[in-house]
Design an enzyme around this catalytic site. Structure first.
Site, PDB file in Angstrom:
ATOM      1  N   PRO A   2       0.824  -1.209   0.000  1.00 32.15           N
ATOM      2  CA  PRO A   2       0.000   0.000   0.000  1.00 32.15           C
ATOM      3  C   PRO A   2       0.857   1.258   0.000  1.00 32.15           C
ATOM      4  O   PRO A   2       1.833   1.355   0.731  1.00 32.15           O
ATOM      5  CB  PRO A   2      -0.791  -0.129   1.314  1.00 32.15           C
ATOM      6  CG  PRO A   2      -0.804  -1.586   1.624  1.00 32.15           C
ATOM      7  CD  PRO A   2       0.518  -2.105   1.120  1.00 32.15           C
ATOM      8  N   GLU A   3       0.498   2.203  -0.862  1.00 26.30           N
ATOM      9  CA  GLU A   3       1.212   3.469  -0.939  1.00 26.30           C
ATOM     10  C   GLU A   3       0.368   4.547  -0.266  1.00 26.30           C
ATOM     11  O   GLU A   3      -0.643   4.244   0.376  1.00 26.30           O
ATOM     12  CB  GLU A   3       1.522   3.789  -2.406  1.00 26.30           C
ATOM     13  CG  GLU A   3       2.359   2.706  -3.073  1.00 26.30           C
ATOM     14  CD  GLU A   3       2.665   2.986  -4.532  1.00 26.30           C
ATOM     15  OE1 GLU A   3       2.653   4.164  -4.939  1.00 26.30           O
ATOM     16  OE2 GLU A   3       2.915   2.017  -5.285  1.00 26.30           O
TER      17      GLU A   3
END
Length: 282
Positions: A2-3
């Site tokens: 996840p960014e």
């Protein structure tokens, strides 16, 4: 992994789910997830009776704010949080359970088991690892200016893509949003930062801001297993212009998107729209 947009979305959904809830007890089923304090029993004991005030984010880290403590959580590759009734069966790969006094649980699961949790006194978390060396925050309108962006990166001779991925300069950017931002700005990922012209820095800055804003609005990108705290997928993957589109036509010129490796990371570009300047031979 996840960014920034995905972690921001998880943050927002967790605020709705857990703010104001009081922790009755904590169950740690995989001790290595807990990085601080050293003993999981200390971690669990310190959280008993604490109330979650809100949830914040720093880069790709969640900061779960309690009365007197801060729980810093990194989801790594496939970590996720979910709300359950306490009497529901515990799913495989569930590693940490926060039991609330209203009969619900916040459960952390992680198939890859790479996630981490650190517990700090309030105020200490920003002074110590893993948060103390993080760079500019792209969603901070006051701090993340074109001037600050250029000051952080423009004098370095490093290739622009690995530089954008370095969390000590700009936080939250990962492979997806770096590829998308560079394409939007028309910049080849192997360009050296100190060779970019002022107009290119402006385009890149605006592309980073616009790309992240659109991704947050769409709830992030569900490329593999990402879902938010309510189990919902993000939808920004439907707007991706280069990432994951190898051999598909470029939306600007129609030529095929290519994939190769830059700085050890798979990289998607349109070589026609993101050209490397020719080297002049004297």
């Amino acid at each position: 992994m996840p960014e920034l947009p995905e972690v921001e979305t998880v943050k927002r959904t967790l605020i709705e789910l857990v703010a104001g809830k009081r922790i009755q007890s904590v169950t740690v089923r995989l001790p290595r997830i807990i990085q601080r304090p050293a003993e999981p029993e200390q971690f669990a004991a310190a959280l008993e009776g604490r109330t979650i005030q809100t949830v914040e984010r720093r880069g790709k880290f969640l900061r779960i704010m309690l009365d007197g403590l801060v729980l810093v959580s990194h989801l790594r590759m496939e970590g996720r949080y979910g709300m359950f009734n306490s009497d529901e069966p515990i799913a495989l790969h569930t590693h940490v359970l926060f039991h609330f006094d209203d009969g619900t649980d916040l459960r952390y699961s992680d198939v890859r088991q790479f996630g981490t949790m650190h517990l700090f006194e309030q105020g200490k978390d920003l002074e110590l690892p893993p948060l103390n060396k993080l760079g500019l925050e792209p969603l901070d309108n006051a701090a993340f200016t074109l001037v600050a962006f250029k000051e952080a990166l423009a004098k370095r001779s490093t290739k622009i893509k690995p530089l954008l991925l370095n969390q000590e300069y700009i936080v939250g950017l990962g492979n997806i949003y770096v590829d998308e931002s560079l394409f939007a700005a028309g910049i080849h990922p192997e360009r050296a930062a100190n060779e970019l012209k002022p107009a290119e820095w402006k385009k890149l800055y605006e592309a980073v801001v616009a790309t992240l804003a659109s991704a947050v609005e769409a709830g992030g990108s569900s490329i593999k297993s990402y879902v938010n705290g309510q189990g919902e997928m993000g939808m920004f993957q439907q707007q991706l212009l280069v990432y994951g589109r190898k051999d598909e036509p470029c939306t600007s010129c129609g030529r095929p998107i290519e994939k190769f490796v830059v700085g050890g990371r798979g990289t998607h570009i349109c070589k026609h729209c993101q050209k490397l300047p020719r080297i002049r031979v004297k």
